[in-house]
Enzyme design. Structure first.
Site, PDB file in Angstrom:
ATOM      1  N   LYS A 125       0.869  -1.183   0.000  1.00 46.08           N
ATOM      2  CA  LYS A 125       0.000   0.000   0.000  1.00 46.08           C
ATOM      3  C   LYS A 125       0.900   1.225   0.000  1.00 46.08           C
ATOM      4  CE  LYS A 125      -4.448   0.920   0.115  1.00 46.08           C
ATOM      5  NZ  LYS A 125      -5.512   0.134  -0.500  1.00 46.08           N
TER       6      LYS A 125
HETATM    7  P1  NAD Z   1     -13.791   7.719  -2.640  1.00 43.45           P
HETATM    8  O1  NAD Z   1     -12.885   8.808  -2.218  1.00 43.45           O
HETATM    9  O2  NAD Z   1     -14.192   7.583  -4.068  1.00 43.45           O
HETATM   10  O3  NAD Z   1     -15.174   7.779  -1.799  1.00 43.45           O
HETATM   11  C1  NAD Z   1     -15.219   7.899  -0.426  1.00 43.45           C
HETATM   12  C2  NAD Z   1     -16.612   8.389  -0.032  1.00 43.45           C
HETATM   13  O4  NAD Z   1     -16.733   8.412   1.383  1.00 43.45           O
HETATM   14  C3  NAD Z   1     -16.905   9.818  -0.492  1.00 43.45           C
HETATM   15  O5  NAD Z   1     -18.248   9.887  -0.918  1.00 43.45           O
HETATM   16  C4  NAD Z   1     -16.725  10.638   0.785  1.00 43.45           C
HETATM   17  O6  NAD Z   1     -17.465  11.846   0.752  1.00 43.45           O
HETATM   18  C5  NAD Z   1     -17.282   9.659   1.795  1.00 43.45           C
HETATM   19  N1  NAD Z   1     -16.914   9.930   3.182  1.00 43.45           N
HETATM   20  C6  NAD Z   1     -15.757  10.396   3.705  1.00 43.45           C
HETATM   21  N2  NAD Z   1     -15.849  10.526   5.022  1.00 43.45           N
HETATM   22  C7  NAD Z   1     -17.083  10.112   5.374  1.00 43.45           C
HETATM   23  C8  NAD Z   1     -17.787  10.012   6.586  1.00 43.45           C
HETATM   24  N3  NAD Z   1     -17.222  10.367   7.749  1.00 43.45           N
HETATM   25  N4  NAD Z   1     -19.064   9.538   6.574  1.00 43.45           N
HETATM   26  C9  NAD Z   1     -19.661   9.174   5.414  1.00 43.45           C
HETATM   27  N5  NAD Z   1     -19.038   9.261   4.216  1.00 43.45           N
HETATM   28  C10 NAD Z   1     -17.766   9.720   4.196  1.00 43.45           C
HETATM   29  O7  NAD Z   1     -13.102   6.380  -2.118  1.00 43.45           O
HETATM   30  P2  NAD Z   1     -13.376   4.881  -2.598  1.00 43.45           P
HETATM   31  O8  NAD Z   1     -12.383   4.521  -3.628  1.00 43.45           O
HETATM   32  O9  NAD Z   1     -14.831   4.696  -2.856  1.00 43.45           O
HETATM   33  O10 NAD Z   1     -12.950   4.091  -1.283  1.00 43.45           O
HETATM   34  C11 NAD Z   1     -13.824   3.987  -0.172  1.00 43.45           C
HETATM   35  C12 NAD Z   1     -13.292   2.901   0.756  1.00 43.45           C
HETATM   36  O11 NAD Z   1     -13.212   1.671   0.027  1.00 43.45           O
HETATM   37  C13 NAD Z   1     -11.900   3.147   1.314  1.00 43.45           C
HETATM   38  O12 NAD Z   1     -11.831   2.574   2.603  1.00 43.45           O
HETATM   39  C14 NAD Z   1     -10.994   2.358   0.376  1.00 43.45           C
HETATM   40  O13 NAD Z   1      -9.771   1.983   0.959  1.00 43.45           O
HETATM   41  C15 NAD Z   1     -11.875   1.156   0.104  1.00 43.45           C
HETATM   42  N6  NAD Z   1     -11.561   0.419  -1.125  1.00 43.45           N
HETATM   43  C16 NAD Z   1     -11.603   1.033  -2.335  1.00 43.45           C
HETATM   44  C17 NAD Z   1     -11.315   0.301  -3.483  1.00 43.45           C
HETATM   45  C18 NAD Z   1     -11.424   0.911  -4.857  1.00 43.45           C
HETATM   46  O14 NAD Z   1     -11.275   0.162  -5.848  1.00 43.45           O
HETATM   47  N7  NAD Z   1     -11.711   2.182  -4.990  1.00 43.45           N
HETATM   48  C19 NAD Z   1     -10.947  -1.044  -3.380  1.00 43.45           C
HETATM   49  C20 NAD Z   1     -10.929  -1.650  -2.127  1.00 43.45           C
HETATM   50  C21 NAD Z   1     -11.243  -0.901  -0.991  1.00 43.45           C
END
Ligand code: NAD
Length: 433
Positions: A125
């Site tokens: 990571k």
């Molecule tokens: P992103 O930045 O696209 O979206 C994150 C969302 O969470 C946004 O809508 C943001 O406004 C919201 N958010 C932030 N703080 C918040 C809170 N306190 N309460 C409610 N909503 C809140 O990120 P993403 O890529 O969708 O990733 C989200 C999670 O999924 C992370 O933990 C990331 O590590 C995990 N993840 C993502 C992927 C991927 O392919 N993108 C893969 C595996 C895991």
């Protein structure tokens, strides 16, 4: 003069919530879940140390002159946790709260995740503690190119392959590929999650959310649910949350609550998540969406529903709010959303949890497909990608569920057992332990 930005807007975007009183840090949480499974597997202490700690941790300084004329100094991290099963693999996030503890935790989760879905990668990571939301595209490009220059020696299509994570996207990957190419020649397989025009895979953008919903589909019969009689709450409406919401809505589920970093909304009749996605893409605020009631983030977690999908920060489901959750099942889209204190409370309440290391693995599976396509210089159809993703997620879910039943443990412990066992086997047969 140098300084590090900590603006409220940037701090609001997804990363990891600060641990509450008595709660553990992200790395302590990852180590806790590792420790529970390692204990059950009876791993000797020396083996535990080898597979439980990182192989390599790189920290670099990234100074850039920003539009305000000042030099801002950021820290960039790349942690390579375990490479016994293949090249290191894992995303890079941009967030002001990123630190070594968080990156270490997420790197370890990647080692177990790639092993659970049985793709030939290790775990890594990365992150930069930059307030991405406050930076111009030009500033982000400078930071990205400088970061790649500084860590390129430990990267490579057979060494370590980054991907997008929180606040990084296909554009960031394009800059990374270009910068790595300047140093090493054209190498599309150096990163995944690229734009389609640069060798990205069809289906990659939706893959994590799609994998989350594939896990729901696998879990539903045992929970007595069909999509049509399932009410879903989605915490976080970014890449993972918005895709999961749209896909499960299309299957007939009713999305009764959604939140993002700026607020939360509910509707008993259901929220049209396609329209909500378009509204936000056009610059609208979630809380201004028509036909919904604005609620607090706390109220969102207490909504009456069958399925809760955390898809925002790590650590948002904790000892202080787990008791109020009314969902039958939690499918963890986010990484590390549930602290051990919350996990124990939810277990006692009988809530069924599909853990992050399984539920959100769809992204890394399609990243693997992208890497394979890049190495073959050949593009698969989106249908092909989704069908192969389904095969892998279904197999992985079945293996973890079977282990959970056989060992009478939670899906989380079962998933960690399967992942750790596979990493240990690879490390042992290579002669590392
Ligand atoms: P992103 O930045 O696209 O979206 C994150 C969302 O969470 C946004 O809508 C943001 O406004 C919201 N958010 C932030 N703080 C918040 C809170 N306190 N309460 C409610 N909503 C809140 O990120 P993403 O890529 O969708 O990733 C989200 C999670 O999924 C992370 O933990 C990331 O590590 C995990 N993840 C993502 C992927 C991927 O392919 N993108 C893969 C595996 C895991």
């Amino acid at each position: 003069m140098s300084q590090v930005d900590q603006s409220p807007r940037a701090a609001n975007l997804a990363g990891h919530a600060p641990p509450g009183p008595g709660e553990l840090s992200p790395y302590e949480i990852a180590q806790h879940y590792f420790g529970v499974a390692a204990e059950r597997l009876g791993l000797p202490d020396d083996v535990r140390t080898v597979v439980g700690t990182a192989y390599r941790e790189v920290q670099v300084q990234i100074p850039i002159r920003r539009a305000d004329g000042l030099i801002h100094v950021y820290s960039g991290y790349r942690v390579q946790h375990n490479g016994a099963r293949g090249p290191y693999k894992g995303g890079i996030r941009y967030h002001p709260e990123v630190d070594l503890d968080e990156v270490r935790a997420l790197a370890a989760l990647m080692s177990w995740k790639t092993a659970i879905v049985d793709i030939p990668f290790g775990g890594a990571k990365g992150g930069v503690n930059v307030p991405a939301g406050d930076c111009t595209q030009g500033e982000l490009q400078l930071i990205t190119r400088s970061f790649i220059d500084k860590i390129s020696k430990v990267l490579g299509p057979t060494r370590d392959i980054p991907a997008p994570d929180v606040n990084t996207n296909a554009q960031t990957m394009a800059w990374m590929m270009d910068q790595y190419g300047k140093l090493n020649g054209y190498t599309p397989a150096i990163v995944t999650g690229k734009p389609i025009a640069l060798g990205g895979s069809l289906g990659r953008e939706a893959a994590t959310g799609r994998g989350v919903i594939m896990c729901f589909t696998e879990a539903a019969p045992a929970l007595g649910l069909t999509p049509q009689d399932t009410r879903v709450v989605v915490q976080g409406f970014g890449n993972v949350g918005s895709w999961a919401a749209r896909i499960v809505q299309d299957m007939g589920a009713t999305i009764v609550g959604v939140s993002d970093a700026y607020g939360a909304v509910q509707s008993e009749a259901g929220i049209d998540c396609h329209a909500l996605h378009d509204h936000i893409a056009q610059g609208g605020r979630l809380v201004d969406f028509l036909g919904v009631d604005v609620i607090t983030p706390d109220e969102l977690l207490s909504l009456d529903c069958e399925v809760l999908i955390p898809a925002a920060l790590g650590g948002l489901i904790h000892g202080g709010n787990a008791d109020r959750i009314r969902a039958k099942a939690i499918i963890e889209g986010a990484n590390g959303p549930t602290t051990p204190a919350a996990d124990a409370i939810l277990h006692d309440k009988g809530v069924f949890i599909v853990p992050d290391v399984l539920a959100n693995a769809g992204g890394v599976v399609v990243s693997y497909f992208e890497w394979v396509q890049n190495l073959q210089h050949f593009r698969w159809t989106e249908e092909d990608v989704n069908q192969r993703l389904g095969t892998i997620m279904s197999r992985a879910y079945g293996e973890v569920a079977a282990r959970s039943v056989a060992d009478a443990v939670t899906m989380r412990t079962a998933a960690f057992e399967v992942g750790i066992e596979r990493v240990v086997e690879a490390a042992r047969t290579r002669g590392y332990i």
